[in-house]
Motif scaffolding. Structure first.
Motif, PDB file in Angstrom:
ATOM      1  N   LEU A 225      46.103   8.422  48.343  1.00 42.16           N
ATOM      2  CA  LEU A 225      46.759   8.326  49.646  1.00 42.16           C
ATOM      3  C   LEU A 225      45.959   9.072  50.705  1.00 42.16           C
ATOM      4  CD1 LEU A 225      49.205   7.524  51.395  1.00 42.16           C
ATOM      5  CD2 LEU A 225      50.318   9.643  50.638  1.00 42.16           C
ATOM      6  N   ASP A 226      45.471  10.258  50.379  1.00 44.31           N
ATOM      7  CA  ASP A 226      44.677  11.026  51.336  1.00 44.31           C
ATOM      8  C   ASP A 226      43.380  10.296  51.684  1.00 44.31           C
ATOM      9  OD1 ASP A 226      44.058  13.675  52.754  1.00 44.31           O
ATOM     10  OD2 ASP A 226      42.361  13.523  51.386  1.00 44.31           O
ATOM     11  N   ARG A 227      42.703   9.766  50.677  1.00 47.06           N
ATOM     12  CA  ARG A 227      41.457   9.037  50.925  1.00 47.06           C
ATOM     13  C   ARG A 227      41.714   7.790  51.759  1.00 47.06           C
ATOM     14  NH1 ARG A 227      38.970   9.157  44.762  1.00 47.06           N
ATOM     15  NH2 ARG A 227      38.352  11.375  44.726  1.00 47.06           N
ATOM     16  N   LEU A 228      42.802   7.078  51.437  1.00 44.69           N
ATOM     17  CA  LEU A 228      43.108   5.843  52.148  1.00 44.69           C
ATOM     18  C   LEU A 228      43.424   6.117  53.611  1.00 44.69           C
ATOM     19  CD1 LEU A 228      43.751   2.836  52.307  1.00 44.69           C
ATOM     20  CD2 LEU A 228      46.018   3.324  51.355  1.00 44.69           C
ATOM     21  N   LYS A 229      44.217   7.133  53.883  1.00 42.74           N
ATOM     22  CA  LYS A 229      44.576   7.426  55.276  1.00 42.74           C
ATOM     23  C   LYS A 229      43.350   7.875  56.079  1.00 42.74           C
ATOM     24  CE  LYS A 229      47.890   9.793  58.226  1.00 42.74           C
ATOM     25  NZ  LYS A 229      46.881  10.021  59.255  1.00 42.74           N
ATOM     26  N   ARG A 230      42.526   8.732  55.478  1.00 44.10           N
ATOM     27  CA  ARG A 230      41.325   9.166  56.182  1.00 44.10           C
ATOM     28  C   ARG A 230      40.418   7.983  56.491  1.00 44.10           C
ATOM     29  NH1 ARG A 230      40.086  14.714  55.949  1.00 44.10           N
ATOM     30  NH2 ARG A 230      41.564  15.951  54.726  1.00 44.10           N
ATOM     31  N   ALA A 231      40.268   7.084  55.528  1.00 43.74           N
ATOM     32  CA  ALA A 231      39.406   5.922  55.727  1.00 43.74           C
ATOM     33  C   ALA A 231      39.989   4.979  56.772  1.00 43.74           C
ATOM     34  CB  ALA A 231      39.207   5.186  54.398  1.00 43.74           C
ATOM     35  N   ALA A 232      41.309   4.791  56.749  1.00 45.11           N
ATOM     36  CA  ALA A 232      41.942   3.896  57.721  1.00 45.11           C
ATOM     37  C   ALA A 232      41.807   4.450  59.131  1.00 45.11           C
ATOM     38  CB  ALA A 232      43.412   3.691  57.360  1.00 45.11           C
ATOM     39  N   ASP A 233      42.028   5.759  59.302  1.00 42.46           N
ATOM     40  CA  ASP A 233      41.905   6.373  60.626  1.00 42.46           C
ATOM     41  C   ASP A 233      40.467   6.310  61.135  1.00 42.46           C
ATOM     42  OD1 ASP A 233      44.581   6.923  60.523  1.00 42.46           O
ATOM     43  OD2 ASP A 233      44.350   9.057  60.063  1.00 42.46           O
ATOM     44  N   ALA A 234      39.503   6.375  60.203  1.00 43.35           N
ATOM     45  CA  ALA A 234      38.088   6.331  60.581  1.00 43.35           C
ATOM     46  C   ALA A 234      37.549   4.912  60.648  1.00 43.35           C
ATOM     47  CB  ALA A 234      37.259   7.154  59.589  1.00 43.35           C
ATOM     48  N   ARG A 235      38.402   3.921  60.413  1.00 52.39           N
ATOM     49  CA  ARG A 235      38.004   2.516  60.379  1.00 52.39           C
ATOM     50  C   ARG A 235      36.891   2.268  59.363  1.00 52.39           C
ATOM     51  NH1 ARG A 235      42.001   2.943  62.664  1.00 52.39           N
ATOM     52  NH2 ARG A 235      42.804   1.721  64.401  1.00 52.39           N
ATOM     53  N   ASP A 236      36.993   2.935  58.221  1.00 54.96           N
ATOM     54  CA  ASP A 236      36.061   2.711  57.116  1.00 54.96           C
ATOM     55  C   ASP A 236      36.624   1.558  56.287  1.00 54.96           C
ATOM     56  OD1 ASP A 236      34.447   2.727  54.893  1.00 54.96           O
ATOM     57  OD2 ASP A 236      34.759   4.840  54.395  1.00 54.96           O
ATOM     58  N   ALA A 237      36.324   0.329  56.739  1.00 58.70           N
ATOM     59  CA  ALA A 237      36.935  -0.855  56.135  1.00 58.70           C
ATOM     60  C   ALA A 237      36.600  -0.987  54.657  1.00 58.70           C
ATOM     61  CB  ALA A 237      36.494  -2.105  56.890  1.00 58.70           C
ATOM     62  N   GLU A 238      35.396  -0.618  54.256  1.00 51.80           N
ATOM     63  CA  GLU A 238      35.000  -0.770  52.856  1.00 51.80           C
ATOM     64  C   GLU A 238      35.877   0.089  51.944  1.00 51.80           C
ATOM     65  OE1 GLU A 238      31.003  -0.302  50.024  1.00 51.80           O
ATOM     66  OE2 GLU A 238      30.893   0.014  52.188  1.00 51.80           O
ATOM     67  N   THR A 239      36.119   1.346  52.352  1.00 53.48           N
ATOM     68  CA  THR A 239      36.966   2.217  51.538  1.00 53.48           C
ATOM     69  C   THR A 239      38.406   1.752  51.578  1.00 53.48           C
ATOM     70  OG1 THR A 239      35.500   4.086  51.960  1.00 53.48           O
ATOM     71  CG2 THR A 239      37.708   4.600  51.184  1.00 53.48           C
ATOM     72  N   VAL A 240      38.899   1.331  52.750  1.00 55.90           N
ATOM     73  CA  VAL A 240      40.270   0.837  52.851  1.00 55.90           C
ATOM     74  C   VAL A 240      40.471  -0.353  51.930  1.00 55.90           C
ATOM     75  CG1 VAL A 240      41.943  -0.259  54.393  1.00 55.90           C
ATOM     76  CG2 VAL A 240      40.627   1.688  55.195  1.00 55.90           C
ATOM     77  N   ASN A 241      39.536  -1.280  51.948  1.00 52.99           N
ATOM     78  CA  ASN A 241      39.663  -2.478  51.113  1.00 52.99           C
ATOM     79  C   ASN A 241      39.731  -2.132  49.625  1.00 52.99           C
ATOM     80  OD1 ASN A 241      39.534  -3.962  53.454  1.00 52.99           O
ATOM     81  ND2 ASN A 241      37.371  -4.486  53.240  1.00 52.99           N
ATOM     82  N   ALA A 242      39.097  -1.022  49.238  1.00 59.69           N
ATOM     83  CA  ALA A 242      39.110  -0.627  47.828  1.00 59.69           C
ATOM     84  C   ALA A 242      40.476  -0.119  47.396  1.00 59.69           C
ATOM     85  CB  ALA A 242      38.049   0.449  47.583  1.00 59.69           C
ATOM     86  N   TYR A 243      41.299   0.312  48.354  1.00 59.82           N
ATOM     87  CA  TYR A 243      42.591   0.912  48.023  1.00 59.82           C
ATOM     88  C   TYR A 243      43.780   0.086  48.508  1.00 59.82           C
ATOM     89  CZ  TYR A 243      40.057   5.174  46.768  1.00 59.82           C
ATOM     90  OH  TYR A 243      39.222   6.084  46.173  1.00 59.82           O
ATOM     91  N   VAL A 244      43.561  -1.166  48.893  1.00 55.53           N
ATOM     92  CA  VAL A 244      44.651  -2.028  49.358  1.00 55.53           C
ATOM     93  C   VAL A 244      44.624  -3.342  48.598  1.00 55.53           C
ATOM     94  CG1 VAL A 244      45.679  -3.226  51.331  1.00 55.53           C
ATOM     95  CG2 VAL A 244      44.598  -0.997  51.669  1.00 55.53           C
ATOM     96  N   ASP A 245      45.779  -3.736  48.078  1.00 54.75           N
ATOM     97  CA  ASP A 245      45.940  -5.045  47.448  1.00 54.75           C
ATOM     98  C   ASP A 245      46.455  -5.980  48.536  1.00 54.75           C
ATOM     99  OD1 ASP A 245      46.640  -7.309  46.044  1.00 54.75           O
ATOM    100  OD2 ASP A 245      47.694  -6.252  44.440  1.00 54.75           O
ATOM    101  N   TYR A 246      45.544  -6.614  49.268  1.00 55.10           N
ATOM    102  CA  TYR A 246      45.934  -7.400  50.430  1.00 55.10           C
ATOM    103  C   TYR A 246      46.841  -8.596  50.088  1.00 55.10           C
ATOM    104  CZ  TYR A 246      42.936  -4.766  53.591  1.00 55.10           C
ATOM    105  OH  TYR A 246      42.379  -3.773  54.354  1.00 55.10           O
ATOM    106  N   PRO A 247      46.574  -9.359  49.021  1.00 56.98           N
ATOM    107  CA  PRO A 247      47.501 -10.459  48.717  1.00 56.98           C
ATOM    108  C   PRO A 247      48.934  -9.974  48.488  1.00 56.98           C
ATOM    109  CG  PRO A 247      45.442 -10.750  47.533  1.00 56.98           C
ATOM    110  CD  PRO A 247      45.376  -9.394  48.150  1.00 56.98           C
ATOM    111  N   ALA A 248      49.105  -8.882  47.728  1.00 61.44           N
ATOM    112  CA  ALA A 248      50.448  -8.349  47.493  1.00 61.44           C
ATOM    113  C   ALA A 248      51.044  -7.787  48.777  1.00 61.44           C
ATOM    114  CB  ALA A 248      50.402  -7.265  46.413  1.00 61.44           C
TER     115      ALA A 248
END
Length: 230
Positions: free
Chosen positions: A36-59
């Motif tokens: 959760l900490d990594r995902l939020k930091r990446a999302a706030d920084a617009r680090d799309a590659e890291t965000v994509n690794a921690y999000v199940d977009y279809p679900a």
């Protein structure tokens, strides 16, 4: 016969195994908090590659569509005996669920969800921009500089009599007018062995919602759903 050295070696081996098991279990328990900490930091920084690794977009898309549809249906039921224009607005919003889901199933949408700004089911709604610190971005109002003349530039000559004027009404400082919204209160915890829930609430009595992470392997988790029913 086993000598003292063999007994000591065996005890050390057992202790090492126990420590390893404890470390693995501890990391497994803490893993959703770390993700959760990594995902939020990446999302706030617009680090799309890291965000994509921690999000199940279809679900997440399926969950967003279901939750926003239910949100709009509840709104229509609550307003069907009231303002007809509000009902029309809700129906228009229902027709635009697809674009809303498309907008929120993105790194920008994930950043908004993790910063207390979930979809509200409004027509044409898009995720509000989130800055690196987690707050919404946008221009800040600037105070107007004083244009009163200085003492050195005041005109010379005899003083003239002036009619007293009422004191000016105090103005609200620009900083108070543009104070950023307070971050939401969050609580996080397990809801079963394979589900981790983060609940957001801005204040007492305010509507709550939740972001749901689901286990993806032994130590990895992915944002997979939202709950807007708060």
């Amino acid at each position: 016969m086993n000598g003292p050295g063999q007994h000591a070696t065996r005890r050390l081996a057992i202790a090492a195994v126990v420590l390893l098991v404890v470390a693995v279990l501890g990391y497994a328990y803490a893993s959703p908090y770390i993700v959760l900490d990594r995902l939020k930091r990446a999302a706030d920084a617009r680090d799309a590659e890291t965000v994509n690794a921690y999000v199940d977009y279809p679900a997440l898309r399926v969950s967003l569509k279901q939750q926003v549809t239910e949100l709009l249906m509840r709104r229509i039921d609550a307003q069907k005996h009231g303002n007809p224009f509000a009902v029309i607005g809700a129906m228009i919003g229902a027709a635009l669920i697809g674009p809303l889901v498309d907008a929120y199933a993105t790194p920008d949408g994930v950043a908004a969800i993790l910063n207390g700004m979930p979809p509200r089911g409004q027509p044409g709604e898009r995720p509000p921009p989130v800055g690196p610190s987690g707050g919404t971005t946008g221009g800040e109002a600037e105070g107007t500089a004083s244009t009163a003349p200085s003492a050195s530039s005041a005109p010379s000559g005899p003083p003239t009599t002036q009619t007293p004027t009422a004191p000016a009404t105090p103005q609200t400082p620009p900083e108070a007018q543009t104070a950023p919204p307070q971050p939401p209160q969050t609580t996080a915890g397990y809801r079963g062995l394979n589900e981790f829930v983060v609940t957001y609430q801005h204040g007492v009595g305010d509507t709550r919602y939740a972001a749901i992470l689901r286990r993806d392997g032994l130590f990895s988790w992915k944002l997979s759903a939202v709950d807007l029913n708060g």
